[in-house]
Design an enzyme around this catalytic site. Structure first.
Site, PDB file in Angstrom:
ATOM      1  N   ASN A  10       0.872  -1.168   0.000  1.00  0.00           N
ATOM      2  CA  ASN A  10       0.000   0.000   0.000  1.00  0.00           C
ATOM      3  C   ASN A  10       0.916   1.226   0.000  1.00  0.00           C
ATOM      4  O   ASN A  10       1.448   1.610   1.031  1.00  0.00           O
ATOM      5  CB  ASN A  10      -0.886  -0.053   1.261  1.00  0.00           C
ATOM      6  CG  ASN A  10      -1.837   1.122   1.364  1.00  0.00           C
ATOM      7  OD1 ASN A  10      -1.768   2.057   0.568  1.00  0.00           O
ATOM      8  ND2 ASN A  10      -2.718   1.078   2.342  1.00  0.00           N
ATOM      9  N   LYS A  17       3.381   0.778   2.969  1.00  0.00           N
ATOM     10  CA  LYS A  17       3.031  -0.240   3.958  1.00  0.00           C
ATOM     11  C   LYS A  17       3.080  -1.593   3.265  1.00  0.00           C
ATOM     12  O   LYS A  17       2.737  -1.693   2.079  1.00  0.00           O
ATOM     13  CB  LYS A  17       1.614  -0.013   4.494  1.00  0.00           C
ATOM     14  CG  LYS A  17       1.464   1.259   5.290  1.00  0.00           C
ATOM     15  CD  LYS A  17       0.062   1.359   5.877  1.00  0.00           C
ATOM     16  CE  LYS A  17      -0.194   2.748   6.397  1.00  0.00           C
ATOM     17  NZ  LYS A  17      -1.583   3.096   6.519  1.00  0.00           N
ATOM     18  N   ARG A  89      -2.747  -1.670  -3.387  1.00  0.00           N
ATOM     19  CA  ARG A  89      -3.849  -0.722  -3.304  1.00  0.00           C
ATOM     20  C   ARG A  89      -3.642   0.325  -4.405  1.00  0.00           C
ATOM     21  O   ARG A  89      -2.574   0.935  -4.501  1.00  0.00           O
ATOM     22  CB  ARG A  89      -3.808  -0.036  -1.949  1.00  0.00           C
ATOM     23  CG  ARG A  89      -4.894   0.970  -1.824  1.00  0.00           C
ATOM     24  CD  ARG A  89      -4.667   1.831  -0.633  1.00  0.00           C
ATOM     25  NE  ARG A  89      -5.913   2.469  -0.285  1.00  0.00           N
ATOM     26  CZ  ARG A  89      -6.168   2.947   0.899  1.00  0.00           C
ATOM     27  NH1 ARG A  89      -5.294   2.828   1.856  1.00  0.00           N
ATOM     28  NH2 ARG A  89      -7.307   3.535   1.142  1.00  0.00           N
ATOM     29  N   HIS A 177     -12.003   5.001  -0.444  1.00  0.00           N
ATOM     30  CA  HIS A 177     -12.026   4.160   0.777  1.00  0.00           C
ATOM     31  C   HIS A 177     -12.838   2.877   0.554  1.00  0.00           C
ATOM     32  O   HIS A 177     -13.335   2.279   1.514  1.00  0.00           O
ATOM     33  CB  HIS A 177     -12.611   4.915   1.996  1.00  0.00           C
ATOM     34  CG  HIS A 177     -11.725   6.004   2.498  1.00  0.00           C
ATOM     35  ND1 HIS A 177     -12.206   7.238   2.909  1.00  0.00           N
ATOM     36  CD2 HIS A 177     -10.389   6.059   2.682  1.00  0.00           C
ATOM     37  CE1 HIS A 177     -11.194   7.993   3.299  1.00  0.00           C
ATOM     38  NE2 HIS A 177     -10.083   7.304   3.178  1.00  0.00           N
ATOM     39  N   HIS A 204     -15.801   6.170   7.784  1.00  0.00           N
ATOM     40  CA  HIS A 204     -14.358   5.895   7.799  1.00  0.00           C
ATOM     41  C   HIS A 204     -13.679   7.218   8.149  1.00  0.00           C
ATOM     42  O   HIS A 204     -13.510   8.096   7.302  1.00  0.00           O
ATOM     43  CB  HIS A 204     -13.902   5.388   6.425  1.00  0.00           C
ATOM     44  CG  HIS A 204     -12.422   5.179   6.319  1.00  0.00           C
ATOM     45  ND1 HIS A 204     -11.839   3.940   6.229  1.00  0.00           N
ATOM     46  CD2 HIS A 204     -11.386   6.062   6.304  1.00  0.00           C
ATOM     47  CE1 HIS A 204     -10.536   4.057   6.174  1.00  0.00           C
ATOM     48  NE2 HIS A 204     -10.232   5.352   6.213  1.00  0.00           N
ATOM     49  N   GLY A 206     -10.459   8.751   9.325  1.00  0.00           N
ATOM     50  CA  GLY A 206      -9.020   8.639   9.561  1.00  0.00           C
ATOM     51  C   GLY A 206      -8.388   9.972   9.221  1.00  0.00           C
ATOM     52  O   GLY A 206      -9.028  11.025   9.349  1.00  0.00           O
ATOM     53  N   ARG A 237      -7.399  18.223   4.562  1.00  0.00           N
ATOM     54  CA  ARG A 237      -8.202  18.517   3.363  1.00  0.00           C
ATOM     55  C   ARG A 237      -9.521  19.184   3.760  1.00  0.00           C
ATOM     56  O   ARG A 237     -10.084  18.858   4.801  1.00  0.00           O
ATOM     57  CB  ARG A 237      -8.508  17.230   2.594  1.00  0.00           C
ATOM     58  CG  ARG A 237      -7.335  16.657   1.859  1.00  0.00           C
ATOM     59  CD  ARG A 237      -7.656  15.309   1.234  1.00  0.00           C
ATOM     60  NE  ARG A 237      -6.900  14.249   1.860  1.00  0.00           N
ATOM     61  CZ  ARG A 237      -7.130  12.945   1.697  1.00  0.00           C
ATOM     62  NH1 ARG A 237      -8.110  12.544   0.911  1.00  0.00           N
ATOM     63  NH2 ARG A 237      -6.396  12.050   2.310  1.00  0.00           N
ATOM     64  N   ARG A 282      -5.509  13.408  18.128  1.00  0.00           N
ATOM     65  CA  ARG A 282      -4.938  13.230  19.473  1.00  0.00           C
ATOM     66  C   ARG A 282      -4.465  14.565  20.013  1.00  0.00           C
ATOM     67  O   ARG A 282      -4.721  14.909  21.172  1.00  0.00           O
ATOM     68  CB  ARG A 282      -3.775  12.230  19.427  1.00  0.00           C
ATOM     69  CG  ARG A 282      -4.234  10.807  19.297  1.00  0.00           C
ATOM     70  CD  ARG A 282      -3.109   9.892  18.932  1.00  0.00           C
ATOM     71  NE  ARG A 282      -2.701  10.118  17.541  1.00  0.00           N
ATOM     72  CZ  ARG A 282      -2.129   9.218  16.788  1.00  0.00           C
ATOM     73  NH1 ARG A 282      -1.833   8.037  17.270  1.00  0.00           N
ATOM     74  NH2 ARG A 282      -1.807   9.482  15.534  1.00  0.00           N
ATOM     75  N   GLU A 376      -7.887  -2.736   5.490  1.00  0.00           N
ATOM     76  CA  GLU A 376      -7.834  -2.669   4.024  1.00  0.00           C
ATOM     77  C   GLU A 376      -6.822  -3.664   3.455  1.00  0.00           C
ATOM     78  O   GLU A 376      -7.038  -4.248   2.394  1.00  0.00           O
ATOM     79  CB  GLU A 376      -7.472  -1.239   3.601  1.00  0.00           C
ATOM     80  CG  GLU A 376      -8.615  -0.271   3.868  1.00  0.00           C
ATOM     81  CD  GLU A 376      -8.150   1.138   4.153  1.00  0.00           C
ATOM     82  OE1 GLU A 376      -7.405   1.339   5.138  1.00  0.00           O
ATOM     83  OE2 GLU A 376      -8.537   2.036   3.398  1.00  0.00           O
TER      84      GLU A 376
HETATM   85  P1  ADP Z   1      -4.894   7.116   7.333  1.00  0.00           P
HETATM   86  O1  ADP Z   1      -5.982   7.856   6.610  1.00  0.00           O
HETATM   87  O2  ADP Z   1      -3.569   7.813   7.285  1.00  0.00           O
HETATM   88  O3  ADP Z   1      -4.862   5.623   7.089  1.00  0.00           O
HETATM   89  P2  ADP Z   1      -5.749   6.392  10.005  1.00  0.00           P
HETATM   90  O4  ADP Z   1      -7.030   5.698   9.734  1.00  0.00           O
HETATM   91  O5  ADP Z   1      -4.603   5.599  10.514  1.00  0.00           O
HETATM   92  O6  ADP Z   1      -5.313   7.325   8.828  1.00  0.00           O
HETATM   93  O7  ADP Z   1      -6.065   7.550  11.082  1.00  0.00           O
HETATM   94  C1  ADP Z   1      -5.038   8.376  11.548  1.00  0.00           C
HETATM   95  C2  ADP Z   1      -5.662   9.431  12.465  1.00  0.00           C
HETATM   96  O8  ADP Z   1      -6.406   8.796  13.510  1.00  0.00           O
HETATM   97  C3  ADP Z   1      -4.618  10.250  13.206  1.00  0.00           C
HETATM   98  O9  ADP Z   1      -4.191  11.346  12.426  1.00  0.00           O
HETATM   99  C4  ADP Z   1      -5.399  10.716  14.402  1.00  0.00           C
HETATM  100  O10 ADP Z   1      -6.066  11.922  14.086  1.00  0.00           O
HETATM  101  C5  ADP Z   1      -6.421   9.638  14.637  1.00  0.00           C
HETATM  102  N1  ADP Z   1      -6.124   8.815  15.830  1.00  0.00           N
HETATM  103  C6  ADP Z   1      -5.341   7.735  15.914  1.00  0.00           C
HETATM  104  N2  ADP Z   1      -5.306   7.260  17.184  1.00  0.00           N
HETATM  105  C7  ADP Z   1      -6.084   8.088  17.930  1.00  0.00           C
HETATM  106  C8  ADP Z   1      -6.465   8.151  19.300  1.00  0.00           C
HETATM  107  N3  ADP Z   1      -6.028   7.259  20.200  1.00  0.00           N
HETATM  108  N4  ADP Z   1      -7.302   9.142  19.685  1.00  0.00           N
HETATM  109  C9  ADP Z   1      -7.744  10.044  18.786  1.00  0.00           C
HETATM  110  N5  ADP Z   1      -7.428  10.041  17.477  1.00  0.00           N
HETATM  111  C10 ADP Z   1      -6.620   9.076  17.052  1.00  0.00           C
END
Ligand code: ADP
Length: 390
Positions: A10, A17, A89, A177, A204, A206, A237, A282, A376
């Site tokens: 990925n 990854k 991916r 996604h 989703h 992230g 974004r 976080r 994924e």
């Molecule tokens: P990507 O789109 O890069 O695959 P992820 O699904 O791994 O992203 O999500 C990453 C985001 O998840 C981080 O930038 C953060 O904002 C959030 N995140 C991860 N762990 C925590 C946590 N314990 N508490 C709050 N937010 C978190």
């Protein structure tokens, strides 16, 4: 069985990854981050223990440059066992690829025509495929698309209100996604048969964020559009934005395409809304700066509104699922969104939410709410196995 190992790659703009699967069992996983700046590799075994990652010497300048180190590293760890196929991916499959496909040189050429539709992602996804084609042309490769799962959306959900000819030319809502949504749809029958058969919205959330309306496990609408900058606000974004703002940038502020792209993709979202504090939830949740709280409020408000809009596309709602980094971990974010959806019939269980569920709705709630971790890479491994080993 000994030939039954499936590798997964990925690749993004600055990270790659990788994982290795034997059936549904993940034998190892890892990633190289900071490529082009300060590359760092990590890997862990099936039990999650850290193992020596591939050596990065010379340091890769692009994710594809990791491939020549990765393949021998994988083979070394396997001894006499063989990687039967490699799954990748790929963000965009256009209107043509509604399913994963064997990544032959012809298919790669075809996919290169889609680069203008996803200039920030597609070239990075295709580069490792090309690197493997050059290094080891006999290793079967499979491209798995983020758009493919959404090809079931009715045309009415895909259309922008632009001249009809442009729809035929490909200017339409594709959605992304898809591998995450497909994985969630695959586990829904075990979690909640009612949602698997009914009307379910998966959020989703992230670093990139979108939501998808599933009817009986099939995508019928989603928030991302022609590109992955539409829909929900994200880490950096904008999400949905009045197109007139882009005209304003051009006409009143004299900005060029590169500047606007940088603003919309890298300087906006949580990072921009918080006045530059962070794109990471976080940091925002830990901050006592009111701008961080405001960014989170905008995110939850917009996400709840988009979920309600998807519920309209479904003609009602049986449940919602939270997934990805924010959805799986940020209990205060889930709480705000669920509370904003109370009027739809969601009775929220705050205690269950604080413990990350998996069920977030109170018993008897008309609308269920769940946390389900996405995977994924596992979805890519499943597709690759099915296509390459039949
Ligand atoms: P990507 O789109 O890069 O695959 P992820 O699904 O791994 O992203 O999500 C990453 C985001 O998840 C981080 O930038 C953060 O904002 C959030 N995140 C991860 N762990 C925590 C946590 N314990 N508490 C709050 N937010 C978190």
């Amino acid at each position: 069985m000994s030939d039954d190992l499936i590798g997964v790659v990925n690749a993004g703009s600055s990270s790659l990854k990788f994982a290795l699967y034997e059936g549904e069992r993940r034998l190892l996983a890892g990633q190289v981050d900071g490529i082009g700046v300060r590359p760092q590799a990590r890997a862990r075994d099936a039990g999650g223990e850290a193992i020596a990652p591939p050596a990065l010497d010379p340091p890769p300048q692009t994710p594809a440059e990791v491939v020549p180190a990765l393949i021998p590293w994988l083979r070394e760890r396997l001894g006499s066992r063989r990687i039967a196929a490699l799954g990748h991916r790929v963000v965009h499959g256009g209107t043509r690829y509604a399913k994963p496909v064997r990544a032959t040189p012809e298919v790669v050429r075809d996919l290169e025509a889609l680069v203008p539709l996803a200039p920030l992602h597609e070239p990075h996804n295709l580069a490792p495929i090309k690197a493997v084609l050059a290094l080891d042309p006999d290793l079967p490769q499979v491209a798995c698309f983020d758009t493919a799962f959404h090809r079931t959306m009715p045309e009415v959900a895909q259309a922008f209100a632009l001249p009809r000819a442009m729809f035929e030319e490909g200017l339409r809502r594709y959605g992304f996604h898809g591998l995450s949504y497909e994985y969630i749809a695959s586990v829904l029958p075990e979690v909640s048969p009612r949602l698997a058969e009914g009307r379910c919205i998966v959020a989703h959330l992230g670093n990139g964020a979108s939501a998808c309306a599933l009817r009986a496990g099939v995508s019928i609408a989603t928030t991302m559009g022609f590109t992955a900058v539409d829909g929900l606000p994200m880490g950096t974004r904008t999400g949905e934005l009045d197109a007139g703002v882009v005209l304003h940038f051009i006409q009143q502020r004299g900005m060029d395409a590169a500047q606007i792209q940088d603003l919309l993709y890298r300087k906006s979202g949580m990072l921009g809304l918080s006045g530059g504090i962070s794109s990471d939830f976080r940091d925002l949740l830990a901050s006592d700066d009111p701008r961080a709280a405001f960014a989170i409020e905008v995110f939850c408000y917009r996400t709840a509104r988009q979920i309600a809009s998807l519920a309209c596309a479904l003609g009602g709602l049986d449940g919602i699922v939270f997934t990805a980094g924010v959805g799986e971990n940020a209990a205060p974010v889930r709480a705000r969104i669920c509370q904003a959806l109370g009027w739809l019939g969601l009775a929220f269980d705050a205690t269950a939410n604080a413990a990350h569920g998996p069920r977030l709705s109170a018993p008897g709630s008309a609308v269920e709410a769940w946390v389900i971790p996405t995977d994924e890479e596992r979805m890519i491994a499943r597709h690759t196995r099915a296509l390459a080993l039949g």
